[in-house]
Design an enzyme around this catalytic site. Sequence first.
Site, PDB file in Angstrom:
ATOM      1  CG  HIS A  41      16.887  11.436  40.379  1.00 44.75           C
ATOM      2  ND1 HIS A  41      16.949  10.392  39.491  1.00 44.75           N
ATOM      3  CD2 HIS A  41      17.165  12.556  39.662  1.00 44.75           C
ATOM      4  CE1 HIS A  41      17.241  10.851  38.286  1.00 44.75           C
ATOM      5  NE2 HIS A  41      17.389  12.159  38.360  1.00 44.75           N
ATOM      6  CB  SER A 189      23.710   9.110  34.699  1.00 47.79           C
ATOM      7  OG  SER A 189      23.094   9.713  33.578  1.00 47.79           O
TER       8      SER A 189
HETATM    9  P1  AMP Z   1      18.277  14.908  36.119  1.00 47.17           P
HETATM   10  O1  AMP Z   1      17.000  14.167  36.331  1.00 47.17           O
HETATM   11  O2  AMP Z   1      19.344  14.093  35.481  1.00 47.17           O
HETATM   12  O3  AMP Z   1      18.074  16.268  35.490  1.00 47.17           O
HETATM   13  O4  AMP Z   1      18.844  15.214  37.557  1.00 47.17           O
HETATM   14  C1  AMP Z   1      18.056  15.819  38.550  1.00 47.17           C
HETATM   15  C2  AMP Z   1      18.948  16.123  39.734  1.00 47.17           C
HETATM   16  O5  AMP Z   1      19.531  14.919  40.212  1.00 47.17           O
HETATM   17  C3  AMP Z   1      20.111  17.077  39.379  1.00 47.17           C
HETATM   18  O6  AMP Z   1      20.291  17.980  40.458  1.00 47.17           O
HETATM   19  C4  AMP Z   1      21.267  16.116  39.257  1.00 47.17           C
HETATM   20  O7  AMP Z   1      22.509  16.726  39.528  1.00 47.17           O
HETATM   21  C5  AMP Z   1      20.923  15.102  40.327  1.00 47.17           C
HETATM   22  N1  AMP Z   1      21.631  13.828  40.100  1.00 47.17           N
HETATM   23  C6  AMP Z   1      21.712  13.133  38.929  1.00 47.17           C
HETATM   24  N2  AMP Z   1      22.512  12.044  39.096  1.00 47.17           N
HETATM   25  C7  AMP Z   1      22.936  12.062  40.384  1.00 47.17           C
HETATM   26  C8  AMP Z   1      23.784  11.229  41.160  1.00 47.17           C
HETATM   27  N3  AMP Z   1      24.368  10.146  40.653  1.00 47.17           N
HETATM   28  N4  AMP Z   1      24.012  11.562  42.463  1.00 47.17           N
HETATM   29  C9  AMP Z   1      23.429  12.662  42.998  1.00 47.17           C
HETATM   30  N5  AMP Z   1      22.613  13.495  42.315  1.00 47.17           N
HETATM   31  C10 AMP Z   1      22.368  13.210  41.022  1.00 47.17           C
END
Ligand code: AMP
Length: 282
Positions: A41, A189
Site C-alpha cells: 500500500h 497482502s
Molecule cells: P487492499 O487493501 O488489499 O484492497 O489493496 C489496496 C490496494 O493496494 C489495491 O490497489 C491493491 O492492488 C494494492 N496492493 C495490495 N497488495 C499489494 C502489493 N503487495 N504490492 C502492491 N500493491 C498492492
Amino acid sequence: MTHFPLIVRDIRTLQEWSHNLKMNGESLGFVPTMGALHEGHLSLISEAKKRCDRTAVSIFVNPAQFAPTEDFEAYPRTEKRDLQQLRDLGVDTVFAPNGAEMYAADHSTSIHPNGPALGLETDFRPDFFNGVALVVTKLLLAALPDIAVFGEKDYQQLLVIKKLVDDLNIPVRIIGAPTVREADGLALSSRNAYLSSEHRQIAPKLASVMMQVVSQIKQEHKPRECLSEGCEQLREAGFKIDYLELRDAETLRRPADDFSGPRRLLAATWLGNTRLIDNMSA
Ligand code: AMP
C-alpha cells in the site's frame, strides 16, 4: 515538522476538500485501500505523492465485495496503526467512512462489469467485481482525484477498474503500480496475516513456481504442459488451486497458440483457509 492527515468520515466533506484544492490549482492523487496497511500500500502512496501536489488515502472494508461465506468480519482492521503510518508518509487526507456513509439503507444501484471481469476471479467469486466496481466508482466520485493508484498485485481488478473508468467517462487517470514482495518472493497482502507459521513457510512457493512456469514458457515450451507441471508442483507443496492461467495481458482473454502480444500468468490458490493470489508478466 510532523504532518497530521485530515481524517474525513463523510463524503460531502471530502468532495469539498477536493474541490477547494483544485480551485487552488493543486492536483490530487488518491489511493483506495481496505486498511491493514503494508509496504505494498505504501508504495502506491509514494507513487501518488510523486505525481501530485496532494495525496488522499481511503480506508474502507467494503462489504459489497465479500460473499456471505467470506472473511468480511475477520478482515484485519488496524486503523490506529494505519493512521500512524499515513502520518509518517505525509498523506494529506484519510477518508475512513463507516458502512452507512457509503451504503445508505435504501442504496439500490449496482454496477456489473464484463470484459476483463469475466472468468478467473469471477469463476470463484461471482459478485466480487460488482462490489469492487461499485465501491471504486463511489470512492472516485467522493475524492474527485486527478489520478488514482492501484496495485498490479490485483491485476484483474486493475484492468476492470481501467475499463470501468473508461466506459463510464470518470475523469481520472488510473495508474498501475508493481507488486511489492517479501524477500522470499511472497507478494505482500493484508491476508498473509492469516497464514499459520507452517503455511507461511510454504507460501513463497507460489511465486517461485510461477516464475519457473514463466521461464519455461519464454523458452518456447508448450504453455499447457508448463501450466499443468506448475499445478502439480503447487499441489505437492500443499496448495489447493482455484486457477493458474496464462492470459492476454491487455484483455485477459485466453491467448490463441500464435498470440505474440504481452501475456500475464495469473494464479489463485489456497493454503488452508488463506486465499493467495499472484500474477506476473509472461
Ligand atoms: P487492499 O487493501 O488489499 O484492497 O489493496 C489496496 C490496494 O493496494 C489495491 O490497489 C491493491 O492492488 C494494492 N496492493 C495490495 N497488495 C499489494 C502489493 N503487495 N504490492 C502492491 N500493491 C498492492
